[in-house]
Design a protein around this motif. Structure first.
Motif, PDB file in Angstrom:
ATOM      1  N   THR A 249       0.834  -1.207   0.000  1.00  0.00           N
ATOM      2  CA  THR A 249       0.000   0.000   0.000  1.00  0.00           C
ATOM      3  C   THR A 249       0.867   1.255   0.000  1.00  0.00           C
ATOM      4  OG1 THR A 249      -1.683  -1.176   1.261  1.00  0.00           O
ATOM      5  CG2 THR A 249      -1.833   1.227   1.221  1.00  0.00           C
ATOM      6  N   PRO A 250       0.542   2.254  -0.843  1.00  0.00           N
ATOM      7  CA  PRO A 250       1.307   3.509  -0.821  1.00  0.00           C
ATOM      8  C   PRO A 250       0.905   4.374   0.366  1.00  0.00           C
ATOM      9  CG  PRO A 250      -0.460   3.645  -2.443  1.00  0.00           C
ATOM     10  CD  PRO A 250      -0.489   2.248  -1.911  1.00  0.00           C
ATOM     11  N   HIS A 251       1.870   5.052   0.943  1.00  0.00           N
ATOM     12  CA  HIS A 251       1.640   5.964   2.063  1.00  0.00           C
ATOM     13  C   HIS A 251       2.342   7.287   1.775  1.00  0.00           C
ATOM     14  CE1 HIS A 251      -0.058   2.851   4.744  1.00  0.00           C
ATOM     15  NE2 HIS A 251       0.839   2.054   4.192  1.00  0.00           N
ATOM     16  N   PHE A 252       1.548   8.345   1.631  1.00  0.00           N
ATOM     17  CA  PHE A 252       2.081   9.697   1.503  1.00  0.00           C
ATOM     18  C   PHE A 252       2.076  10.346   2.877  1.00  0.00           C
ATOM     19  CE2 PHE A 252       0.245   8.914  -2.712  1.00  0.00           C
ATOM     20  CZ  PHE A 252       1.225   9.395  -3.563  1.00  0.00           C
ATOM     21  N   GLY A 253       3.142  11.070   3.220  1.00  0.00           N
ATOM     22  CA  GLY A 253       3.194  11.743   4.505  1.00  0.00           C
ATOM     23  C   GLY A 253       3.762  13.145   4.394  1.00  0.00           C
ATOM     24  N   ALA A 254       3.249  14.045   5.243  1.00  0.00           N
ATOM     25  CA  ALA A 254       3.796  15.398   5.373  1.00  0.00           C
ATOM     26  C   ALA A 254       4.371  15.544   6.773  1.00  0.00           C
ATOM     27  CB  ALA A 254       2.702  16.441   5.146  1.00  0.00           C
ATOM     28  N   VAL A 255       5.510  16.187   6.881  1.00  0.00           N
ATOM     29  CA  VAL A 255       6.176  16.375   8.172  1.00  0.00           C
ATOM     30  C   VAL A 255       6.141  17.856   8.517  1.00  0.00           C
ATOM     31  CG1 VAL A 255       8.290  16.023   9.503  1.00  0.00           C
ATOM     32  CG2 VAL A 255       7.705  14.433   7.647  1.00  0.00           C
ATOM     33  N   THR A 256       5.695  18.177   9.736  1.00  0.00           N
ATOM     34  CA  THR A 256       5.652  19.560  10.208  1.00  0.00           C
ATOM     35  C   THR A 256       6.484  19.693  11.471  1.00  0.00           C
ATOM     36  OG1 THR A 256       3.612  19.099  11.434  1.00  0.00           O
ATOM     37  CG2 THR A 256       3.372  20.025   9.238  1.00  0.00           C
ATOM     38  N   ASP A 257       7.039  20.889  11.707  1.00  0.00           N
ATOM     39  CA  ASP A 257       7.802  21.123  12.934  1.00  0.00           C
ATOM     40  C   ASP A 257       6.883  21.562  14.055  1.00  0.00           C
ATOM     41  OD1 ASP A 257       7.216  23.798  12.470  1.00  0.00           O
ATOM     42  OD2 ASP A 257       9.245  24.322  11.808  1.00  0.00           O
ATOM     43  N   GLN A 258       7.491  21.941  15.195  1.00  0.00           N
ATOM     44  CA  GLN A 258       6.685  22.290  16.373  1.00  0.00           C
ATOM     45  C   GLN A 258       5.848  23.546  16.173  1.00  0.00           C
ATOM     46  OE1 GLN A 258       9.955  22.172  16.099  1.00  0.00           O
ATOM     47  NE2 GLN A 258      11.028  23.673  17.394  1.00  0.00           N
ATOM     48  N   HIS A 259       6.158  24.321  15.135  1.00  0.00           N
ATOM     49  CA  HIS A 259       5.384  25.535  14.845  1.00  0.00           C
ATOM     50  C   HIS A 259       4.318  25.291  13.783  1.00  0.00           C
ATOM     51  CE1 HIS A 259       8.410  27.607  17.195  1.00  0.00           C
ATOM     52  NE2 HIS A 259       9.357  27.194  16.370  1.00  0.00           N
ATOM     53  N   GLY A 260       4.216  24.049  13.309  1.00  0.00           N
ATOM     54  CA  GLY A 260       3.239  23.723  12.287  1.00  0.00           C
ATOM     55  C   GLY A 260       3.712  23.997  10.873  1.00  0.00           C
ATOM     56  N   THR A 261       4.995  24.353  10.704  1.00  0.00           N
ATOM     57  CA  THR A 261       5.546  24.610   9.383  1.00  0.00           C
ATOM     58  C   THR A 261       5.861  23.299   8.678  1.00  0.00           C
ATOM     59  OG1 THR A 261       6.551  26.676  10.169  1.00  0.00           O
ATOM     60  CG2 THR A 261       7.402  25.752   8.106  1.00  0.00           C
ATOM     61  N   GLU A 262       5.471  23.192   7.438  1.00  0.00           N
ATOM     62  CA  GLU A 262       5.733  21.965   6.667  1.00  0.00           C
ATOM     63  C   GLU A 262       7.198  21.926   6.247  1.00  0.00           C
ATOM     64  OE1 GLU A 262       1.271  21.394   4.748  1.00  0.00           O
ATOM     65  OE2 GLU A 262       2.726  22.727   3.777  1.00  0.00           O
ATOM     66  N   ILE A 263       7.911  20.890   6.712  1.00  0.00           N
ATOM     67  CA  ILE A 263       9.355  20.824   6.499  1.00  0.00           C
ATOM     68  C   ILE A 263       9.780  19.594   5.683  1.00  0.00           C
ATOM     69  CG2 ILE A 263       9.908  22.131   8.571  1.00  0.00           C
ATOM     70  CD1 ILE A 263      10.512  19.423   9.949  1.00  0.00           C
ATOM     71  N   GLY A 264       8.830  18.727   5.342  1.00  0.00           N
ATOM     72  CA  GLY A 264       9.221  17.537   4.592  1.00  0.00           C
ATOM     73  C   GLY A 264       8.028  16.751   4.090  1.00  0.00           C
ATOM     74  N   CYS A 265       8.290  15.816   3.211  1.00  0.00           N
ATOM     75  CA  CYS A 265       7.247  14.920   2.718  1.00  0.00           C
ATOM     76  C   CYS A 265       7.906  13.629   2.253  1.00  0.00           C
ATOM     77  CB  CYS A 265       6.447  15.557   1.583  1.00  0.00           C
ATOM     78  SG  CYS A 265       7.405  15.926   0.095  1.00  0.00           S
ATOM     79  N   PHE A 266       7.100  12.581   2.098  1.00  0.00           N
ATOM     80  CA  PHE A 266       7.646  11.299   1.653  1.00  0.00           C
ATOM     81  C   PHE A 266       6.539  10.442   1.054  1.00  0.00           C
ATOM     82  CE2 PHE A 266       6.875  10.982   6.297  1.00  0.00           C
ATOM     83  CZ  PHE A 266       5.899  10.003   6.326  1.00  0.00           C
ATOM     84  N   LEU A 267       6.985   9.443   0.297  1.00  0.00           N
ATOM     85  CA  LEU A 267       6.109   8.418  -0.243  1.00  0.00           C
ATOM     86  C   LEU A 267       6.819   7.079  -0.126  1.00  0.00           C
ATOM     87  CD1 LEU A 267       3.835   7.069  -1.924  1.00  0.00           C
ATOM     88  CD2 LEU A 267       5.000   7.898  -3.997  1.00  0.00           C
ATOM     89  N   TYR A 268       6.151   6.118   0.522  1.00  0.00           N
ATOM     90  CA  TYR A 268       6.691   4.758   0.565  1.00  0.00           C
ATOM     91  C   TYR A 268       5.550   3.764   0.401  1.00  0.00           C
ATOM     92  CZ  TYR A 268       5.200   4.569   5.516  1.00  0.00           C
ATOM     93  OH  TYR A 268       4.471   4.591   6.683  1.00  0.00           O
ATOM     94  N   HIS A 269       5.926   2.522   0.065  1.00  0.00           N
ATOM     95  CA  HIS A 269       4.968   1.417  -0.055  1.00  0.00           C
ATOM     96  C   HIS A 269       5.253   0.409   1.040  1.00  0.00           C
ATOM     97  CE1 HIS A 269       4.779   3.150  -4.095  1.00  0.00           C
ATOM     98  NE2 HIS A 269       3.627   2.546  -4.254  1.00  0.00           N
TER      99      HIS A 269
END
Length: 369
Positions: A249-269
């Protein structure tokens, strides 16, 4: 001796048959699904461009060689450039011409592209490419591996070859759960990831392909050499990349810091209890380690036995001290006469591999019986 020419749609069945001979060691007719996949990938795909077609070698006996190319619209310093993504290269050993492969690669490198790139080259292709002026990229040529549940990971590796061992999966999972609870989060282990380990100062959110595309576009701006794509282009590639039935199954993710700022993303299966295969990860400058921790923790929380991905130059330093191992199964290489491109590649200021590579291809992670 034959001729080299651009691939035509009518060549696809013959190219599929050549795949059968070259990689599957059989003369059996290819399936309709496989022929349809090749037609979509090499004729109808958005990255197929008339200026950079795939090439075939045609002799009296028919199609005896093939090399795939896709156009990579890129930019460097605000200047538009075009890359050629090389994929499969193959030749019919029974055609009686030992130089079909070298001739195809030489012809493909001589195209109108500003640079050529490949990320799935075998040892033979890498050696051939070096003889023709290509430069290997060691920091883009390694698979990185972080083991999370060691017993389960080992059982999964054995089960892929001997299915009856799959009966041991529940026992392996229980043993790993006990082990993970005993690992102190401040004492990382080489062959396990503690249940209490977390990405400090970061949170991960499940997202869809459209949101991933927007983050990909924003985060790729940190690189000197970057894709010249819009959100629609990335969304299209993302949806194609989702279809990898052998990987799960594919999984998309967004990573945010402690201030809610988007700092990363990824896709894995991921198949639960098996290995999470990372297709793409991106991070803002200075927080690469935080995003990497968030990715590994997210996969661990979803039941991954291990996480595997492909290295990139900008991510290598963040991997130090994180109990990550490395192997080499395929290599990346580049060819260019553009001084700006070569300088960016040399200092690692490029986005290559992942989506700017061949890993999105439906040829990887699927069967076509």
């Amino acid at each position: 001796m034959g001729q080299i020419r651009a691939l035509a749609a009518a060549d696809i069945p013959a190219v599929a048959g050549l795949f059968q001979k070259a990689f599957r060691r059989t003369d059996a007719a290819p399936s309709d699904a496989f022929v349809a996949c090749l037609r979509t990938l090499y004729v109808d795909h958005p990255l197929v461009h008339d200026s950079l077609p795939s090439l075939v070698h045609e002799s009296k006996a028919g199609i005896s060689g093939f090399i795939s190319r896709h156009r990579l619209p890129m930019q460097i310093g605000g200047r538009a450039v075009n890359g050629a993504l090389f994929g499969t290269i193959m030749a019919d050993k029974g055609a009686g011409h030992s130089l079909i492969g070298p001739k195809l690669l030489k012809a493909a490198l001589a195209g109108p592209q500003d640079f050529s790139f490949a990320d799935t080259t075998s040892d033979i292709s890498r050696t051939l490419g070096q003889r023709l002026g290509c430069t290997p990229l060691p920091s883009h040529s390694l698979n990185w591996l972080r083991i999370i549940r060691p017993t389960q990971w080992l059982a999964d590796q054995v089960t892929q070859r001997f299915r009856p061992f799959g009966l041991l999966a529940p026992v392996a999972g229980a043993a790993d759960d006990m082990l993970r609870r005993r690992i102190h989060p401040n004492r990382p282990r080489w062959f396990a990831h503690g249940a209490q380990n977390a990405a400090k100062g970061a949170a991960t959110t499940d997202i869809g392909a459209e949101k991933f595309a927007a983050l990909f576009l924003a985060l790729s701006r940190r690189f000197a050499l970057q894709p010249r794509w819009d959100c629609e282009d990335i969304t299209t590639l993302s949806r194609q990349a989702m279809e990898k039935r052998l990987f799960g199954t594919p999984h998309f993710g967004a990573v945010t810091d402690q201030h809610g700022t988007e700092i990363g993303c990824f896709l894995y299966h991921l198949k639960k209890g098996s290995t999470a295969r990372v297709l793409q990860v991106l991070a803002a400058p200075g927080v690469e380690g935080v995003v990497l921790d968030a990715l590994i923790t997210n996969a661990a929380d979803k039941g991954a036995a291990a996480v595997i991905g492909r290295t990139e130059a900008w991510l290598m330093e963040a991997m130090l001290g994180r109990r990550i191992g490395f192997t080499n199964t395929a290599s990346s290489m580049v060819h260019s006469r553009d001084a700006d491109i070569l300088a960016a590649v040399t200092r690692g200021d490029v986005l290559l591999n992942g989506f700017v590579g061949e890993q999105w291809s439906p040829m990887i992670g699927n069967r076509f019986e």
